[in-house]
Write a protein that holds these residues in place. Sequence first.
Motif, PDB file in Angstrom:
ATOM      1  N   UNK A 107      43.151  33.372  27.218  1.00 36.19           N
ATOM      2  CA  UNK A 107      41.911  34.080  27.531  1.00 36.19           C
ATOM      3  C   UNK A 107      41.834  34.554  28.965  1.00 36.19           C
ATOM      4  N   UNK A 108      42.343  33.737  29.904  1.00 31.05           N
ATOM      5  CA  UNK A 108      42.256  34.090  31.320  1.00 31.05           C
ATOM      6  C   UNK A 108      43.547  34.707  31.844  1.00 31.05           C
ATOM      7  N   UNK A 109      44.648  33.942  31.848  1.00 33.50           N
ATOM      8  CA  UNK A 109      45.865  34.399  32.506  1.00 33.50           C
ATOM      9  C   UNK A 109      46.544  35.562  31.781  1.00 33.50           C
ATOM     10  N   UNK A 110      46.789  35.431  30.490  1.00 32.76           N
ATOM     11  CA  UNK A 110      47.494  36.491  29.763  1.00 32.76           C
ATOM     12  C   UNK A 110      46.671  37.780  29.728  1.00 32.76           C
ATOM     13  N   UNK A 111      45.373  37.648  29.503  1.00 32.77           N
ATOM     14  CA  UNK A 111      44.487  38.815  29.496  1.00 32.77           C
ATOM     15  C   UNK A 111      44.486  39.503  30.849  1.00 32.77           C
ATOM     16  N   UNK A 112      44.430  38.673  31.909  1.00 35.14           N
ATOM     17  CA  UNK A 112      44.395  39.202  33.269  1.00 35.14           C
ATOM     18  C   UNK A 112      45.681  39.935  33.632  1.00 35.14           C
ATOM     19  N   UNK A 113      46.836  39.340  33.292  1.00 34.99           N
ATOM     20  CA  UNK A 113      48.101  39.953  33.686  1.00 34.99           C
ATOM     21  C   UNK A 113      48.361  41.248  32.904  1.00 34.99           C
ATOM     22  N   UNK A 114      47.871  41.307  31.665  1.00 34.39           N
ATOM     23  CA  UNK A 114      47.959  42.548  30.905  1.00 34.39           C
ATOM     24  C   UNK A 114      47.131  43.645  31.576  1.00 34.39           C
ATOM     25  N   UNK A 115      45.907  43.313  31.960  1.00 34.11           N
ATOM     26  CA  UNK A 115      44.988  44.308  32.513  1.00 34.11           C
ATOM     27  C   UNK A 115      45.416  44.781  33.898  1.00 34.11           C
ATOM     28  N   UNK A 116      46.012  43.888  34.695  1.00 32.85           N
ATOM     29  CA  UNK A 116      46.367  44.247  36.072  1.00 32.85           C
ATOM     30  C   UNK A 116      47.502  45.260  36.149  1.00 32.85           C
ATOM     31  N   UNK A 117      48.160  45.516  35.038  1.00 29.90           N
ATOM     32  CA  UNK A 117      49.173  46.574  35.022  1.00 29.90           C
ATOM     33  C   UNK A 117      48.543  47.952  35.225  1.00 29.90           C
ATOM     34  N   UNK A 118      47.225  48.064  34.961  1.00 30.95           N
ATOM     35  CA  UNK A 118      46.555  49.357  34.980  1.00 30.95           C
ATOM     36  C   UNK A 118      45.448  49.456  36.029  1.00 30.95           C
ATOM     37  N   UNK A 119      45.182  48.345  36.755  1.00 29.79           N
ATOM     38  CA  UNK A 119      44.062  48.300  37.701  1.00 29.79           C
ATOM     39  C   UNK A 119      44.559  47.738  39.030  1.00 29.79           C
ATOM     40  N   UNK A 120      44.086  48.296  40.154  1.00 33.44           N
ATOM     41  CA  UNK A 120      44.489  47.806  41.474  1.00 33.44           C
ATOM     42  C   UNK A 120      44.088  46.350  41.672  1.00 33.44           C
ATOM     43  N   UNK A 121      44.790  45.660  42.578  1.00 33.32           N
ATOM     44  CA  UNK A 121      44.584  44.223  42.746  1.00 33.32           C
ATOM     45  C   UNK A 121      43.185  43.885  43.267  1.00 33.32           C
ATOM     46  N   UNK A 122      42.685  44.660  44.247  1.00 30.29           N
ATOM     47  CA  UNK A 122      41.359  44.366  44.792  1.00 30.29           C
ATOM     48  C   UNK A 122      40.269  44.548  43.756  1.00 30.29           C
ATOM     49  N   UNK A 123      40.322  45.643  43.015  1.00 33.73           N
ATOM     50  CA  UNK A 123      39.342  45.888  41.956  1.00 33.73           C
ATOM     51  C   UNK A 123      39.468  44.835  40.858  1.00 33.73           C
ATOM     52  N   UNK A 124      40.692  44.427  40.549  1.00 37.04           N
ATOM     53  CA  UNK A 124      40.895  43.371  39.550  1.00 37.04           C
ATOM     54  C   UNK A 124      40.166  42.097  39.951  1.00 37.04           C
ATOM     55  N   UNK A 125      40.282  41.721  41.226  1.00 35.84           N
ATOM     56  CA  UNK A 125      39.622  40.507  41.704  1.00 35.84           C
ATOM     57  C   UNK A 125      38.116  40.616  41.581  1.00 35.84           C
ATOM     58  N   UNK A 126      37.560  41.776  41.943  1.00 32.80           N
ATOM     59  CA  UNK A 126      36.107  41.958  41.851  1.00 32.80           C
ATOM     60  C   UNK A 126      35.627  41.793  40.415  1.00 32.80           C
ATOM     61  N   UNK A 127      36.359  42.387  39.470  1.00 36.50           N
ATOM     62  CA  UNK A 127      35.936  42.331  38.070  1.00 36.50           C
ATOM     63  C   UNK A 127      36.086  40.933  37.489  1.00 36.50           C
ATOM     64  N   UNK A 128      37.195  40.248  37.791  1.00 39.06           N
ATOM     65  CA  UNK A 128      37.370  38.880  37.292  1.00 39.06           C
ATOM     66  C   UNK A 128      36.316  37.944  37.885  1.00 39.06           C
ATOM     67  N   UNK A 129      35.947  38.197  39.149  1.00 37.32           N
ATOM     68  CA  UNK A 129      34.986  37.317  39.794  1.00 37.32           C
ATOM     69  C   UNK A 129      33.543  37.687  39.486  1.00 37.32           C
ATOM     70  N   UNK A 130      33.338  38.413  38.390  1.00 39.43           N
ATOM     71  CA  UNK A 130      32.011  38.455  37.772  1.00 39.43           C
ATOM     72  C   UNK A 130      31.806  37.168  36.967  1.00 39.43           C
ATOM     73  N   UNK A 131      32.802  36.299  37.007  1.00 36.87           N
ATOM     74  CA  UNK A 131      32.730  35.011  36.327  1.00 36.87           C
ATOM     75  C   UNK A 131      31.418  34.245  36.572  1.00 36.87           C
ATOM     76  N   UNK A 132      30.832  34.230  37.798  1.00 37.22           N
ATOM     77  CA  UNK A 132      29.566  33.514  37.983  1.00 37.22           C
ATOM     78  C   UNK A 132      28.429  34.024  37.107  1.00 37.22           C
TER      79      UNK A 132
END
Length: 303
Positions: A78-103
């Motif tokens: 749910x977290x790691x595999x999904x994230x690594x798939x998505x980061x192939x298409x999204x910049x690293x900084x934007x990826x962090x912002x979107x994942x850290x909507x976790x709160x």
Amino acid sequence: MNIKVVSAIALLCLVWGSLWGLVKHSLSIFPPFLFVSMRLILAALTLMIVQAVLRKSILPNQGDWKALIISSLMICFGFYATQVFAMQFVDSGLSAVLVFTMPIFIGVLAHYFLNERLNSQKIMGLILGTLGLVAILWPQLQHIHVNVALIGQFFLILSGFFWALTTIYMKKNFATYDKMKLTIWQLLLGGSVILIGALVFEPINLSVWTNPLNSSILFYIAVIGTGFAFVLWNWIVSQVDTFVASISIMCIPILSLFFGYVLWHEPLTVNILIGAAFICSGIIFSSLKIKAQSRSAEQKSLS
């Protein structure tokens, strides 16, 4: 929060803040799912060695396996595999912002499953965070059509949801569990399953894996950025309110945006900056109010 918790949060922010650009870079070198499986397994094996050196128990009790498997599947798939798939298409900084909507997800889930009540300050923080998310996605929302960038952003948000869900599950089922043993089996079980699938579908180029620079990057990401950092995160969550823990590490996406811009030359668009500002405002607003409430509660207990 005591000095140990604050120090742990500061160290975690530094480690995870530096990680996103390296992960994005690694995805241009390694096959994505072989990379994430090796990352998880290497982290777990390193922690297993540390646990053995400390002469602590490694194998779970028989009654622990079901909860460990569920937790592992959520965090690894749910977290790691999904994230690594998505980061192939999204910049690293934007990826962090979107994942850290976790709160945002933590606040709602903790309200229903951990009895950590949603007060007006938390709700306002969640609203600000949601507005930030809308700002970041605004160019896509204006012209909605399916493309890899939009799909990647959706999966990064989904990754944040699964991180929140795993954190709630862990807090509910492993509150007093050995945090290093928990992390070992969370990473090892799911990582092994991902590895089997990756070996079937992805190519293996040994020269890529044996390159000293590539190996060094993988070692840092796996051992420091995954194994050590997740032990630290699991410990932090066991010490404080889950919502407080999640908002306390929200400087990580800002650090990631900074590193992505400086080191990897990723663009900082106006909508990303506005969205990041909204998200961080929600975090700071909630954090300050929670601290104020904590002081008020302490004063009442002393009176």
